[in-house]
Motif scaffolding. Structure first.
Motif, PDB file in Angstrom:
ATOM      1  N   ILE A  54      51.099 130.832  44.034  1.00 55.14           N
ATOM      2  CA  ILE A  54      50.353 132.036  44.415  1.00 55.14           C
ATOM      3  C   ILE A  54      49.057 131.657  45.119  1.00 55.14           C
ATOM      4  O   ILE A  54      48.704 132.233  46.154  1.00 55.14           O
ATOM      5  N   GLY A  55      48.347 130.679  44.573  1.00 55.46           N
ATOM      6  CA  GLY A  55      47.105 130.239  45.194  1.00 55.46           C
ATOM      7  C   GLY A  55      47.327 129.681  46.584  1.00 55.46           C
ATOM      8  O   GLY A  55      46.531 129.924  47.500  1.00 55.46           O
ATOM      9  N   TYR A  56      48.415 128.946  46.754  1.00 55.00           N
ATOM     10  CA  TYR A  56      48.734 128.395  48.069  1.00 55.00           C
ATOM     11  C   TYR A  56      49.003 129.515  49.072  1.00 55.00           C
ATOM     12  O   TYR A  56      48.475 129.505  50.193  1.00 55.00           O
ATOM     13  N   LEU A  57      49.810 130.484  48.673  1.00 58.14           N
ATOM     14  CA  LEU A  57      50.149 131.589  49.568  1.00 58.14           C
ATOM     15  C   LEU A  57      48.902 132.366  49.997  1.00 58.14           C
ATOM     16  O   LEU A  57      48.746 132.720  51.169  1.00 58.14           O
ATOM     17  N   LEU A  58      48.001 132.621  49.049  1.00 55.00           N
ATOM     18  CA  LEU A  58      46.774 133.356  49.361  1.00 55.00           C
ATOM     19  C   LEU A  58      45.813 132.510  50.201  1.00 55.00           C
ATOM     20  O   LEU A  58      45.266 132.975  51.198  1.00 55.00           O
ATOM     21  N   GLY A  59      45.614 131.267  49.790  1.00 54.84           N
ATOM     22  CA  GLY A  59      44.651 130.406  50.464  1.00 54.84           C
ATOM     23  C   GLY A  59      45.083 129.960  51.833  1.00 54.84           C
ATOM     24  O   GLY A  59      44.241 129.606  52.665  1.00 54.84           O
ATOM     25  N   GLU A  60      46.387 129.972  52.092  1.00 53.02           N
ATOM     26  CA  GLU A  60      46.884 129.566  53.403  1.00 53.02           C
ATOM     27  C   GLU A  60      47.181 130.759  54.304  1.00 53.02           C
ATOM     28  O   GLU A  60      47.827 130.621  55.342  1.00 53.02           O
ATOM     29  N   ASN A  61      46.718 131.950  53.896  1.00 47.29           N
ATOM     30  CA  ASN A  61      46.811 133.131  54.754  1.00 47.29           C
ATOM     31  C   ASN A  61      48.246 133.593  54.973  1.00 47.29           C
ATOM     32  O   ASN A  61      48.547 134.261  55.966  1.00 47.29           O
ATOM     33  N   VAL A 166      42.681 123.465  43.232  1.00 45.53           N
ATOM     34  CA  VAL A 166      42.025 124.713  43.612  1.00 45.53           C
ATOM     35  C   VAL A 166      43.040 125.833  43.794  1.00 45.53           C
ATOM     36  O   VAL A 166      42.805 126.980  43.383  1.00 45.53           O
ATOM     37  N   ASP A 167      44.193 125.529  44.389  1.00 47.14           N
ATOM     38  CA  ASP A 167      45.250 126.537  44.498  1.00 47.14           C
ATOM     39  C   ASP A 167      45.625 127.090  43.131  1.00 47.14           C
ATOM     40  O   ASP A 167      45.852 128.298  42.970  1.00 47.14           O
ATOM     41  N   LYS A 168      45.700 126.215  42.140  1.00 50.72           N
ATOM     42  CA  LYS A 168      46.101 126.640  40.800  1.00 50.72           C
ATOM     43  C   LYS A 168      45.105 127.627  40.200  1.00 50.72           C
ATOM     44  O   LYS A 168      45.511 128.621  39.566  1.00 50.72           O
ATOM     45  N   VAL A 169      43.811 127.393  40.368  1.00 46.83           N
ATOM     46  CA  VAL A 169      42.850 128.319  39.774  1.00 46.83           C
ATOM     47  C   VAL A 169      42.779 129.620  40.573  1.00 46.83           C
ATOM     48  O   VAL A 169      42.556 130.695  39.998  1.00 46.83           O
ATOM     49  N   ILE A 170      42.992 129.551  41.882  1.00 45.22           N
ATOM     50  CA  ILE A 170      43.047 130.783  42.667  1.00 45.22           C
ATOM     51  C   ILE A 170      44.242 131.617  42.242  1.00 45.22           C
ATOM     52  O   ILE A 170      44.148 132.836  42.049  1.00 45.22           O
ATOM     53  N   GLY A 171      45.393 130.969  42.078  1.00 45.26           N
ATOM     54  CA  GLY A 171      46.591 131.689  41.638  1.00 45.26           C
ATOM     55  C   GLY A 171      46.434 132.285  40.261  1.00 45.26           C
ATOM     56  O   GLY A 171      46.825 133.435  40.014  1.00 45.26           O
ATOM     57  N   ILE A 197      37.650 126.991  53.947  1.00 44.73           N
ATOM     58  CA  ILE A 197      38.395 128.113  54.516  1.00 44.73           C
ATOM     59  C   ILE A 197      39.405 128.662  53.515  1.00 44.73           C
ATOM     60  O   ILE A 197      39.657 129.870  53.469  1.00 44.73           O
ATOM     61  N   LYS A 198      39.973 127.804  52.684  1.00 44.50           N
ATOM     62  CA  LYS A 198      40.879 128.269  51.628  1.00 44.50           C
ATOM     63  C   LYS A 198      40.175 129.305  50.750  1.00 44.50           C
ATOM     64  O   LYS A 198      40.719 130.365  50.422  1.00 44.50           O
TER      65      LYS A 198
END
Length: 249
Positions: A54-61, A166-171, A197-198
């Motif tokens: 989820i964090g990857y999808l959000l952070g990578e637009n 960082v992706d993990k905590v964003i997700g 930018i992420k």
């Protein structure tokens, strides 16, 4: 799945050699597949992989909200993601993840308006907490650790990759419905443009680290009204960007 493995090693100290068993972090190749198309393979810990996705999808637009995700299926080392809309990698020209090889295509960042203000005392306290809670890092020295801080709460994850951590905590924050505009990231990695930018893409206004900034990250911070804290060690740190978000005690 054990996150730490024991390996054989020779320990050389003060001119003496001893055979030992050493703790090392267990990393794995994790492949991300979106709508049947392989996107990338990452070296990561097999922990919190849904949050990472989820964090990857959000952070990578790739997505703007969780509602765009139909399903996430984790099968061993493969994460299969089904999005409601079709996903074409050639349509995503702003991917920032260094591992994906598209970092050079990052062009700009959005301006972030946030009234979030944090104290120098809180920054110091949370960096100390980050270090004390980094269980895998304390045992192996082989991970990055990241935390999302919001409303006096903290979400913490570790991984061999600073991006994945960082992706993990964003997700995890997205699943908790955190208001990213009123949160900040504190972590243990460098701060080049791809990382800043992420955070920008999900609206996080502040990034803090015990490591150094990069000029590319500094330019993004200045362009987008973000705040960057570097060299956060003990009670000392530098502030780059919007200084008014930090209350100096």
């Amino acid at each position: 799945m054990k996150l730490i493995k024991k390996v054989d090693a020779l320990k050389f100290r003060s001119g003496k050699i001893n055979e030992i068993k050493e703790d090392v972090v267990s990393d794995n190749p994790i492949t991300l597949v979106i709508n049947g198309k392989r996107v990338s393979t990452f070296s990561a810990i097999k922990d919190s992989l849904k949050e990472f996705s989820i964090g990857y999808l959000l952070g990578e637009n790739i997505i703007k909200s969780l509602e765009e995700i139909e399903d996430i299926d984790i099968d061993e080392n493969i994460i299969n993601i089904k999005l409601i809309n079709d996903y074409k990698i050639e349509d995503k020209q702003l991917c920032s993840d260094a591992a994906g090889g598209l970092r050079e295509k990052v062009k700009s960042a959005d301006n972030i308006e946030s009234n979030l203000k944090i104290s120098s005392e809180e920054l110091v306290k949370n960096m100390e907490l980050l270090t004390s809670k980094a269980k895998i890092w304390k045992l192996t020295g082989g991970t990055h650790v990241a935390a999302l801080v919001y409303n006096n709460k903290i979400i913490l994850r570790e991984d061999v990759s600073r991006h994945v951590a960082v992706d993990k905590v964003i997700g995890a924050g997205a699943l908790e419905e955190v208001d990213f505009n009123q949160s900040y990231i504190i972590y243990s990695g460098r701060m080049p443009a791809d990382m800043v930018i992420k955070l920008n893409r999900v609206g996080i206004p502040i990034i803090a680290s015990n490591a150094a900034p990069a000029y590319s990250g500094y330019l993004v911070v200045k362009e987008s009204n973000m705040t960057m804290i570097g060299f956060l060690r003990g009670e000392n740190f530098n502030v780059y960007g919007n200084y008014e978000r930090i209350a100096f005690n």
